[in-house]
Design a protein around this motif. Structure first.
Motif, PDB file in Angstrom:
ATOM      1  N   GLY A  49      72.868  56.114  43.126  1.00  0.00           N
ATOM      2  CA  GLY A  49      71.987  56.445  44.245  1.00  0.00           C
ATOM      3  C   GLY A  49      72.204  55.567  45.452  1.00  0.00           C
ATOM      4  N   CYS A  78      68.943  62.727  47.401  1.00  0.00           N
ATOM      5  CA  CYS A  78      69.583  61.997  48.493  1.00  0.00           C
ATOM      6  C   CYS A  78      71.097  62.169  48.333  1.00  0.00           C
ATOM      7  CB  CYS A  78      69.245  60.515  48.407  1.00  0.00           C
ATOM      8  SG  CYS A  78      67.487  60.190  48.492  1.00  0.00           S
ATOM      9  N   CYS A  84      73.412  61.123  45.048  1.00  0.00           N
ATOM     10  CA  CYS A  84      72.569  60.763  43.901  1.00  0.00           C
ATOM     11  C   CYS A  84      72.342  61.989  43.029  1.00  0.00           C
ATOM     12  CB  CYS A  84      71.226  60.218  44.376  1.00  0.00           C
ATOM     13  SG  CYS A  84      70.209  59.687  42.983  1.00  0.00           S
ATOM     14  N   LEU A  94      69.946  62.265  40.851  1.00  0.00           N
ATOM     15  CA  LEU A  94      68.531  62.387  40.478  1.00  0.00           C
ATOM     16  C   LEU A  94      67.764  62.996  41.648  1.00  0.00           C
ATOM     17  CD1 LEU A  94      68.014  58.890  38.863  1.00  0.00           C
ATOM     18  CD2 LEU A  94      68.743  60.990  37.779  1.00  0.00           C
ATOM     19  N   SER A  95      67.288  64.189  41.463  1.00  0.00           N
ATOM     20  CA  SER A  95      66.670  64.876  42.604  1.00  0.00           C
ATOM     21  C   SER A  95      65.194  64.519  42.696  1.00  0.00           C
ATOM     22  CB  SER A  95      66.813  66.379  42.427  1.00  0.00           C
ATOM     23  OG  SER A  95      68.156  66.682  42.173  1.00  0.00           O
ATOM     24  N   CYS A  96      64.873  63.567  43.524  1.00  0.00           N
ATOM     25  CA  CYS A  96      63.465  63.158  43.649  1.00  0.00           C
ATOM     26  C   CYS A  96      62.666  64.102  44.532  1.00  0.00           C
ATOM     27  CB  CYS A  96      63.387  61.757  44.234  1.00  0.00           C
ATOM     28  SG  CYS A  96      63.898  60.514  43.054  1.00  0.00           S
ATOM     29  N   CYS A 145      69.350  52.724  45.783  1.00  0.00           N
ATOM     30  CA  CYS A 145      67.943  53.051  45.568  1.00  0.00           C
ATOM     31  C   CYS A 145      67.412  52.360  44.310  1.00  0.00           C
ATOM     32  CB  CYS A 145      67.821  54.559  45.411  1.00  0.00           C
ATOM     33  SG  CYS A 145      66.155  55.077  45.029  1.00  0.00           S
ATOM     34  N   LEU A 186      65.057  53.214  42.433  1.00  0.00           N
ATOM     35  CA  LEU A 186      64.583  54.123  41.386  1.00  0.00           C
ATOM     36  C   LEU A 186      65.679  54.434  40.369  1.00  0.00           C
ATOM     37  CD1 LEU A 186      62.340  56.705  43.271  1.00  0.00           C
ATOM     38  CD2 LEU A 186      61.695  54.630  42.075  1.00  0.00           C
ATOM     39  N   VAL A 187      66.935  54.383  40.809  1.00  0.00           N
ATOM     40  CA  VAL A 187      68.020  54.762  39.896  1.00  0.00           C
ATOM     41  C   VAL A 187      68.114  53.798  38.707  1.00  0.00           C
ATOM     42  CG1 VAL A 187      70.501  55.141  39.691  1.00  0.00           C
ATOM     43  CG2 VAL A 187      69.270  55.989  41.680  1.00  0.00           C
TER      44      VAL A 187
END
Ligand code: SF4
Length: 597
Positions: A78, A289, A292, A294-296, A489, A491-492
């Motif tokens: 990310g 983003c 990344c 992981l689709s937040c 990021c 969060l990753v």
């Protein structure tokens, strides 16, 4: 060995003077890039060393720094590609935003690691950066456009998505104004206002060079391994489907969602704001983003009722700040305000606070209709938030005060308003309850920049909430600093349970250097020391009270079960703070004992 750079950095920066409309290339000290890596570290270094102390953030000689990292453009972990940093005009602190836009990748592809911008353009300008030069494009036609429209026009006209812009909040120098990417406003209050003060509407970067990578084949193998892992982890598939709003359930279960400007803990059913409801009735598709997996974010549209046809990207921050904390329980209303945030270019958490504060002041009679253009600024009313934004950007009525943020408005509105304001070091707080997990209060209150909700999420995702300790706070802060230096990021690693060893491995293949995780942690601490020194230099009237949460956290009891009666005890907080100071090698007043490197 450490200073022989084979990849990762070009060791070149661009210095741009908007007043003179000139630019020059400068060489980055190799020891410096090794010490600070990039992102937050490099940006902070340049703001600290090149910007005169106590310069007004809105003066022409203030700086904007865009800093990439060795990981910019690498599709792993990310990487948000770059941070953009300024001095906040309302609190004098350092603020930065890791930007989910390809501008960092594009800057690397132009052959630069960093851009330092000074001066003020004579008329509205778009800065267009390419490998062969810097161009100062007339932006008069964009100046009064909403950020969403301006961005689409920039992407169309320049043929690249590596663009960021400000909206009217930025051009009108409003507190909380920030830059906007395709995903909406980025978290980073005041950056937009500093750009606006320089007549800088937008920045577009376009480059085609190969990224400097020391060992491409080894890096490709790690990236494949990482993507396989993401695919094979069922919890991550669920996250990708729902987006970061998935965390609402966890926060709700542990009473960490505040409602109505931190009045109480939200314990009722999540209702229209629940992840299931969002997915079923509003979501069109998931969005991530750049780079990344992981689709937040979710692209959502309103299909019926008042705001039918409205669309916006949505993530957890929108629902917490613009939903629960403004007493708004209809997702269509949240999406309407989210769209306005993107158009005006204002930080979501900041606007949620400003609106919530005003609603509470209205409820207590501190603000009346005569101050608000005739509208009742009540909790639960999206139209009231829209009206407030209008007043703020036009600096009319109560908007004149609110344009400077909650702290300033509270000072102007008197003692009762001051007792309501939820700020730390003059900055608004993320919409997270602070009385339930004292370490969250500690993390948010001791930040030397702005209280960062993704840093808080990083901490909350580390372990069970009641097991979190001060050491975890110190570790989270240090690690998030490292991640910001890598423009990655937080969060990753929190979701993927990655440690800094994984980052060391990737850095080895990108840069050709062995940078063990202990060295990365040392960078995180170095950055924290510098952040605090920056704060102390700009705000010399320091006292440990700056590291305390607002009084309401100590005084107002939670009224809902299972935490009925809970307040944060001042003596308990003092112990936590002392431990935090000790672990970070700060003195008993919270000042760094260490010298800057
Ligand atoms: S984890 Fe989410 S917020 Fe972070 S970079 Fe990926 S999509 Fe963006």
């Amino acid at each position: 060995m450490y200073l022989m750079l084979r990849g990762g950095w070009w060791s070149r920066g661009l210095f741009i003077d908007l007043s003179e409309m000139k630019w020059r290339v400068f060489e980055l000290d190799r020891g410096l890039v090794a010490s600070f890596l990039g992102g937050r570290g490099l940006a902070l270094h340049y703001l600290y060393s090149l910007q005169e102390p106590k310069v007004s953030a809105l003066a022409p000689n203030s700086l904007i720094v865009i800093a990439t990292s060795p990981l910019s453009g690498i599709p792993i972990f990310g990487t948000r590609t770059a941070v953009i940093a300024v001095k906040s005009f309302s609190t004098d602190t350092y603020v930065d935003a890791d930007v989910p836009s390809p501008i960092g990748t594009a800057l690397k592809q132009c052959g630069y690691d960093i851009v330092v911008v000074r001066g003020r353009c004579e008329k509205p300008c778009t800065l267009y950066i390419r490998e062969d030069g810097v161009f100062f494009e007339d932006a008069t036609d964009l100046w009064n456009l909403g950020a969403r429209s301006a961005l689409l026009k920039l992407i169309h006209d320049f043929g690249t998505e590596a663009a960021i812009t400000i909206g009217v909040a930025g051009t009108k120098l409003v507190h909380g104004a920030t830059v906007v990417t395709k995903l909406g406003p980025v978290q980073g209050p005041d950056i937009g206002a500093v750009m606006g003060s320089k007549n800088l509407k937008a920045i577009v970067i376009d480059g085609v060079k190969e990224l400097p990578i020391a060992n491409v084949s080894a890096l490709e193998k790690v990236i494949s391994r990482y993507l396989e892992y993401v695919k094979a982890t069922p919890e991550l598939s669920e996250w990708i489907r729902a987006g970061s709003v998935k965390l609402l359930e966890l926060l709700w279960k542990h009473s960490l969602i505040p409602s109505e400007y931190f009045r109480d803990v939200y314990v009722d059913d999540l209702g229209e704001l629940s992840p299931e409801h969002i997915e079923k009735f509003y979501k069109v598709y998931s969005v991530a983003c750049p780079l990344c997996p992981l689709s937040c974010f979710s692209l959502c549209t309103v299909r019926e009722d008042k705001y039918v046809g409205t669309w916006s990207y949505l993530d957890l921050a929108h629902v917490l700040a613009l939903g629960f904390n403004c007493g708004i329980d209809r997702l269509g209303d949240v999406l309407y305000i989210a769209k306005l945030c993107s158009d005006y270019g204002i930080d979501i958490m900041t606007l949620g606070n400003v609106a919530g504060f005003t609603m509470m002041c209205y409820e207590y009679g501190i603000i009346r209709r005569v101050h608000t253009g005739g509208i009742a600024i009540k909790f639960g009313r999206a139209d009231a938030v829209a009206k407030l934004l209008e007043l703020i950007c036009e600096r009319r009525d109560i908007g004149e005060y609110l344009a400077h943020g909650v702290d300033y408005a509270a000072q102007k509105l008197g003692d009762y308003a001051k007792s309501i304001a939820m700020t730390v070091k003059g900055m608004e707080l993320p919409a997270l309850e602070m009385r339930i997990v004292p370490e969250i209060a500690l993390l948010l209150s001791t930040s030397s920049t702005y209280p960062d909700y993704r840093e808080a999420l990083y901490l909350l995702l580390q372990k069970r909430f009641h097991e979190i300790t001060v050491s975890d706070v110190v570790s989270a802060r240090t690690t998030v600093n490292v991640l910001k230096c890598l423009s990655s990021c937080p969060l990753v690693p929190a979701l993927l349970k990655l440690g800094l060893d994984e980052y060391s491995e990737v850095l080895k293949y990108v840069t050709g250097l062995e940078i063990p995780s202990n060295d990365l942690l040392a960078t995180g601490i170095r950055v924290e020391v510098m952040l605090r020194r920056y704060f102390l230099r700009e705000v010399p009237e320091w006292s440990p009270e700056f590291d305390y949460p607002p009084p309401r956290v100590f005084e107002e009891e939670v009224s809902k079960e299972p935490f009925r009666g809970r307040v944060l005890r001042r003596d308990e907080y003092q112990v936590l703070l002392k431990t935090y100071y000790r672990e970070f090698e700060l003195d008993e007043c919270g000042k760094p004992r260490r010298e800057l490197p």
